[in-house]
Design a protein around this motif. Structure first.
Motif, short mmCIF file in Angstrom:
data_model
loop_
_atom_site.label_atom_id
_atom_site.label_comp_id
_atom_site.label_asym_id
_atom_site.label_seq_id
_atom_site.Cartn_x
_atom_site.Cartn_y
_atom_site.Cartn_z
N MET A 1 3.73 -1.16 -8.50
CA MET A 1 2.69 -1.41 -7.54
C MET A 1 3.30 -2.88 -6.76
O MET A 1 3.87 -3.46 -7.13
N PRO A 2 3.09 -2.58 -5.28
CA PRO A 2 2.93 -1.68 -4.35
C PRO A 2 4.33 -0.89 -4.38
O PRO A 2 5.14 -1.13 -4.57
N ARG A 3 4.00 0.25 -3.72
CA ARG A 3 5.08 1.19 -3.53
C ARG A 3 5.90 0.99 -2.25
O ARG A 3 5.05 0.52 -1.23
N PRO A 4 6.78 1.38 -1.86
CA PRO A 4 7.59 1.39 -0.50
C PRO A 4 6.71 2.02 0.66
O PRO A 4 6.68 1.81 1.74
N ASP A 5 5.82 2.85 0.23
CA ASP A 5 5.13 3.54 1.24
C ASP A 5 3.64 3.19 1.40
O ASP A 5 2.83 3.84 2.06
N TRP A 6 3.44 2.03 0.71
CA TRP A 6 2.26 1.32 0.72
C TRP A 6 2.14 0.50 1.98
O TRP A 6 3.27 -0.31 1.91
N GLY A 14 -4.65 -13.74 7.19
CA GLY A 14 -3.62 -13.51 6.55
C GLY A 14 -3.86 -13.47 4.92
O GLY A 14 -2.78 -12.86 4.40
N GLU A 15 -4.98 -13.59 4.32
CA GLU A 15 -5.01 -13.07 2.93
C GLU A 15 -5.01 -11.58 2.72
O GLU A 15 -5.69 -11.01 3.15
N LEU A 16 -4.14 -11.16 1.77
CA LEU A 16 -4.10 -9.86 1.32
C LEU A 16 -5.35 -9.49 0.68
O LEU A 16 -5.87 -10.15 -0.24
N LEU A 17 -5.78 -8.35 1.29
CA LEU A 17 -6.91 -7.53 0.67
C LEU A 17 -6.74 -6.30 -0.17
O LEU A 17 -7.35 -6.17 -1.11
N GLY A 18 -5.43 -5.81 0.12
CA GLY A 18 -4.90 -4.61 -0.66
C GLY A 18 -3.77 -3.91 0.13
O GLY A 18 -3.48 -4.40 0.96
N TRP A 19 -3.67 -2.69 -0.05
CA TRP A 19 -3.00 -1.73 0.55
C TRP A 19 -3.64 -0.50 0.78
O TRP A 19 -4.66 0.00 0.26
N ILE A 20 -2.83 0.24 1.75
CA ILE A 20 -3.32 1.42 2.15
C ILE A 20 -2.11 2.63 2.07
O ILE A 20 -1.07 2.12 2.30
N HIS A 21 -2.29 3.58 1.27
CA HIS A 21 -1.50 4.48 0.91
C HIS A 21 -1.49 5.94 1.55
O HIS A 21 -2.80 6.35 1.27
N PRO A 22 -0.60 6.66 1.75
CA PRO A 22 -0.72 8.32 2.01
C PRO A 22 -0.90 8.97 0.87
O PRO A 22 -0.74 8.67 -0.15
N GLU A 23 -2.05 10.05 0.79
CA GLU A 23 -2.20 10.84 0.13
C GLU A 23 -2.65 12.18 0.67
O GLU A 23 -3.65 12.35 1.21
N ASP A 31 -7.23 -2.08 -3.98
CA ASP A 31 -7.54 -3.63 -3.80
C ASP A 31 -6.27 -4.31 -4.55
O ASP A 31 -5.25 -3.75 -5.06
N VAL A 32 -6.18 -5.60 -4.53
CA VAL A 32 -5.09 -6.37 -5.18
C VAL A 32 -4.87 -6.08 -6.61
O VAL A 32 -3.87 -6.51 -7.06
N LEU A 33 -5.78 -5.60 -7.55
CA LEU A 33 -5.51 -5.34 -8.76
C LEU A 33 -5.22 -3.83 -8.82
O LEU A 33 -4.95 -3.27 -10.28
N GLY A 34 -5.11 -3.27 -7.87
CA GLY A 34 -4.30 -1.97 -8.04
C GLY A 34 -5.37 -0.74 -8.19
O GLY A 34 -4.99 0.37 -8.52
N ARG A 35 -6.69 -1.10 -8.02
CA ARG A 35 -7.72 -0.12 -8.29
C ARG A 35 -8.23 0.52 -6.64
O ARG A 35 -8.22 -0.18 -5.86
N SER A 36 -8.15 1.92 -6.67
CA SER A 36 -8.84 2.65 -5.80
C SER A 36 -10.16 2.08 -5.21
O SER A 36 -10.98 2.03 -6.02
N ILE A 76 -10.09 -16.00 -12.27
CA ILE A 76 -8.73 -15.63 -11.83
C ILE A 76 -8.47 -16.45 -10.75
O ILE A 76 -8.93 -16.83 -9.74
N LEU A 77 -7.16 -17.26 -10.80
CA LEU A 77 -6.55 -18.25 -10.02
C LEU A 77 -5.47 -17.60 -8.93
O LEU A 77 -5.59 -18.19 -7.72
N GLU A 78 -4.87 -16.64 -9.36
CA GLU A 78 -3.86 -16.22 -8.48
C GLU A 78 -3.56 -14.59 -9.07
O GLU A 78 -3.62 -14.42 -10.36
N VAL A 79 -3.47 -13.73 -8.21
CA VAL A 79 -2.93 -12.49 -8.14
C VAL A 79 -1.83 -12.24 -7.32
O VAL A 79 -1.82 -12.57 -6.43
N THR A 80 -0.50 -11.50 -7.86
CA THR A 80 0.46 -11.11 -7.14
C THR A 80 0.81 -9.63 -7.23
O THR A 80 0.04 -8.93 -8.05
N PRO A 81 1.42 -9.30 -6.38
CA PRO A 81 1.86 -7.92 -6.04
C PRO A 81 2.83 -7.23 -7.29
O PRO A 81 3.01 -6.25 -7.71
N MET A 82 3.25 -8.37 -8.32
CA MET A 82 4.05 -7.84 -9.42
C MET A 82 3.18 -7.75 -10.73
O MET A 82 3.65 -7.82 -11.78
#
Length: 91
Positions: A1-6, A14-23, A31-36, A76-82
């Protein structure tokens, strides 16, 4: 997570809310925890789902399980894409 197409989706500040990916021909908000947070839908609907979901829910108390004999109440203090979450167990 995230993948190149996200595609990252951020608030105006500028705060990250999450990602949008094709389906298929549609888009899914994650969302930032990887949940749809949306069903497959139009791009603007996926953006709206992330805006509505926000990140305020991260400030809620959480229970960390599997790190000790009993669950531990954390915030939770911090969430990263890794997939790293930095909990604070001091409260």
């Amino acid at each position: 997570m995230p993948r190149p197409d996200w595609t990252p989706h951020r608030r105006d500040d500028g705060e990250l809310l999450g990602w949008i990916h094709p389906e298929g021909d549609d888009w899914v908000a994650v969302d930032v925890l990887g949940r749809s947070v949306s069903a497959p839908s139009a791009w603007l609907d996926a953006e709206a789902a992330l805006e509505d979901h926000g990140i305020a829910w991260l400030a809620d108390p959480w229970m960390l399980e599997g790190e000790g004999a009993r669950p531990l109440r954390v915030r939770i203090l911090e969430v990263t894409p890794m997939r790293r979450v930095r909990p604070d167990a001091s409260w």
